[in-house]
Motif scaffolding. Structure first.
Motif, PDB file in Angstrom:
ATOM      1  N   PHE A   1     -10.787  65.698 -53.829  1.00 14.99           N
ATOM      2  CA  PHE A   1     -11.140  66.131 -55.183  1.00 14.99           C
ATOM      3  C   PHE A   1     -12.605  66.555 -55.243  1.00 14.99           C
ATOM      4  O   PHE A   1     -12.948  67.580 -55.848  1.00 14.99           O
ATOM      5  CB  PHE A   1     -10.873  65.010 -56.188  1.00 14.99           C
ATOM      6  N   LEU A   2     -13.470  65.775 -54.608  1.00 13.27           N
ATOM      7  CA  LEU A   2     -14.890  66.127 -54.566  1.00 13.27           C
ATOM      8  C   LEU A   2     -15.094  67.450 -53.830  1.00 13.27           C
ATOM      9  O   LEU A   2     -15.917  68.277 -54.240  1.00 13.27           O
ATOM     10  CB  LEU A   2     -15.683  65.012 -53.889  1.00 13.27           C
TER      11      LEU A   2
ATOM     12  N   PHE B   1      -4.696  70.641 -57.425  1.00 18.49           N
ATOM     13  CA  PHE B   1      -4.046  70.961 -58.698  1.00 18.49           C
ATOM     14  C   PHE B   1      -4.709  70.233 -59.864  1.00 18.49           C
ATOM     15  O   PHE B   1      -4.773  70.770 -60.976  1.00 18.49           O
ATOM     16  CB  PHE B   1      -2.553  70.628 -58.631  1.00 18.49           C
ATOM     17  N   LEU B   2      -5.209  69.037 -59.628  1.00 17.85           N
ATOM     18  CA  LEU B   2      -5.916  68.323 -60.689  1.00 17.85           C
ATOM     19  C   LEU B   2      -7.209  69.045 -61.052  1.00 17.85           C
ATOM     20  O   LEU B   2      -7.525  69.223 -62.237  1.00 17.85           O
ATOM     21  CB  LEU B   2      -6.212  66.890 -60.248  1.00 17.85           C
ATOM     22  N   MET B   3      -7.950  69.486 -60.042  1.00 16.19           N
ATOM     23  CA  MET B   3      -9.193  70.204 -60.295  1.00 16.19           C
ATOM     24  C   MET B   3      -8.926  71.535 -60.995  1.00 16.19           C
ATOM     25  O   MET B   3      -9.627  71.913 -61.941  1.00 16.19           O
ATOM     26  CB  MET B   3      -9.932  70.432 -58.968  1.00 16.19           C
TER      27      MET B   3
ATOM     28  N   ALA C   1      -8.709  59.499 -49.078  1.00 14.37           N
ATOM     29  CA  ALA C   1      -8.530  60.941 -48.911  1.00 14.37           C
ATOM     30  C   ALA C   1      -8.519  61.659 -50.256  1.00 14.37           C
ATOM     31  O   ALA C   1      -9.076  62.754 -50.386  1.00 14.37           O
ATOM     32  CB  ALA C   1      -7.238  61.230 -48.151  1.00 14.37           C
ATOM     33  N   PHE C   2      -7.901  61.055 -51.256  1.00 14.52           N
ATOM     34  CA  PHE C   2      -7.783  61.739 -52.552  1.00 14.52           C
ATOM     35  C   PHE C   2      -9.138  62.015 -53.198  1.00 14.52           C
ATOM     36  O   PHE C   2      -9.431  63.166 -53.541  1.00 14.52           O
ATOM     37  CB  PHE C   2      -6.886  60.950 -53.501  1.00 14.52           C
ATOM     38  N   PRO C   3     -10.003  61.019 -53.408  1.00  9.61           N
ATOM     39  CA  PRO C   3     -11.303  61.329 -54.017  1.00  9.61           C
ATOM     40  C   PRO C   3     -12.149  62.258 -53.154  1.00  9.61           C
ATOM     41  O   PRO C   3     -12.922  63.063 -53.682  1.00  9.61           O
ATOM     42  CB  PRO C   3     -11.971  59.955 -54.187  1.00  9.61           C
ATOM     43  N   THR C   4     -12.001  62.158 -51.841  1.00 14.23           N
ATOM     44  CA  THR C   4     -12.745  63.060 -50.955  1.00 14.23           C
ATOM     45  C   THR C   4     -12.304  64.499 -51.165  1.00 14.23           C
ATOM     46  O   THR C   4     -13.130  65.412 -51.281  1.00 14.23           O
ATOM     47  CB  THR C   4     -12.543  62.659 -49.482  1.00 14.23           C
TER      48      THR C   4
END
Length: 215
Positions: free
Chosen positions: A15-16, A90-92, A10-13
Motif C-alpha cells: 500500500f505504501l 485497488f484500495l489506493m 506485505a499488505f502495508p508495504t
C-alpha cells in the motif's frame, strides 16, 4: 478466538508503495499538467506499476502451486502474496476515485466489488485464490496498453505523438468496448458468487464442528 483478518507485513508495504507511486506521479512526473489531468494521469501511472507485475506474479503463483490446481484448493502462500499486492493497489485507487472522481460510481463499484472478492478470499475463506488469480490475469494482461493510451489521450490536444496513440479510440468500435465491459462485469459477478459459495461452505463447516463439540 480465531483471527479472521490477519494482515501480513506485505499488505502495508504494498500500500505504501502504491501511495508513493501515486504521489511521485502527481507531484513530479505530471507536476506541470493541469489540475484536472494530474489525478487521472497519476492513477494511470500507478496502475502501470500494478498491472504487468500482477500478470507475472499471477502466472508464477498458478504455475508453481504446491497443490493441484482447483477452484476450491486452499490458498498457497505466494497466492496470498499476490492477492495482497492487488488488494493494496485497488484500495489506493479506490481512495483516488473517492477523492477526485466521487461521481464515477461505475469504477467505485467495480473496485468495491473487487476488494470484497480479494479480501474475503485472502483473509476470511482462505480458499479460491486460483479462480481469482485467473481473473486477475485476464483483467490485467492488457492494462499496460490501456493505461498508456489513457495517458496519451489526456495530452492528445497538446502533443502530436500522444494524439496518434490516443487516436485508438476511433479505431475500436463501440460494440467492442461495451462487450468488453460486459465481460468484465460478469467476471466480477462470477467471482463474487464463487466466494459467496465458499463463505457458505465455511460457515457450514464451522456450524458442523460446533454441533460436534456440543454433542
Amino acid at each position: 478466538m480465531e483471527t479472521l483478518l490477519n494482515f501480513t507485513p506485505a499488505f502495508p508495504t504494498f500500500f505504501l508503495m502504491f501511495l508513493l507511486a501515486y504521489l511521485f506521479a502527481f507531484f513530479v512526473v505530471f507536476r506541470n499538467w493541469s489540475p484536472k489531468q494530474k489525478p487521472e494521469a497519476s492513477s494511470c501511472l500507478m496502475s502501470l506499476t500494478h498491472g504487468t507485475p500482477a500478470v507475472i506474479m499471477s502466472t508464477r503463483a498458478l504455475m508453481n502451486s504446491p497443490t493441484p490446481l482447483s477452484f476450491a484448493s486452499p490458498n498457497a502462500s505466494f497466492q496470498n502474496f499476490v492477492l495482497e499486492f492487488s488488494i493494496a493497489y485497488f484500495l489506493m485507487d479506490l481512495l483516488h476515485y473517492m477523492v477526485f472522481v466521487p461521481n464515477d460510481l461505475l469504477f467505485i463499484g467495480h473496485h468495491l466489488a473487487t476488494l470484497y472478492v480479494f479480501v474475503t478470499c485472502r483473509y476470511v475463506v482462505h480458499h479460491g485464490a486460483v479462480a481469482i488469480l485467473v481473473l486477475l490475469f485476464l483483467a490485467e494482461v492488457t492494462s499496460a496498453c490501456q493505461n498508456v493510451r489513457s495517458i496519451a489521450n489526456l495530452r492528445r490536444a497538446d502533443v502530436p505523438l500522444a494524439a496518434k496513440v490516443g487516436g485508438a479510440n476511433n479505431l475500436i468500435p463501440r460494440w467492442a468496448w461495451i462487450s468488453w465491459m460486459v465481460v468484465i462485469v460478469v467476471a466480477v459477478m462470477i467471482s463474487i458468487l464463487w466466494v459467496s459459495n465458499l463463505w457458505i461452505f465455511w460457515f457450514r463447516q464451522r456450524s458442523h464442528r460446533a454441533q460436534k463439540k456440543v454433542k
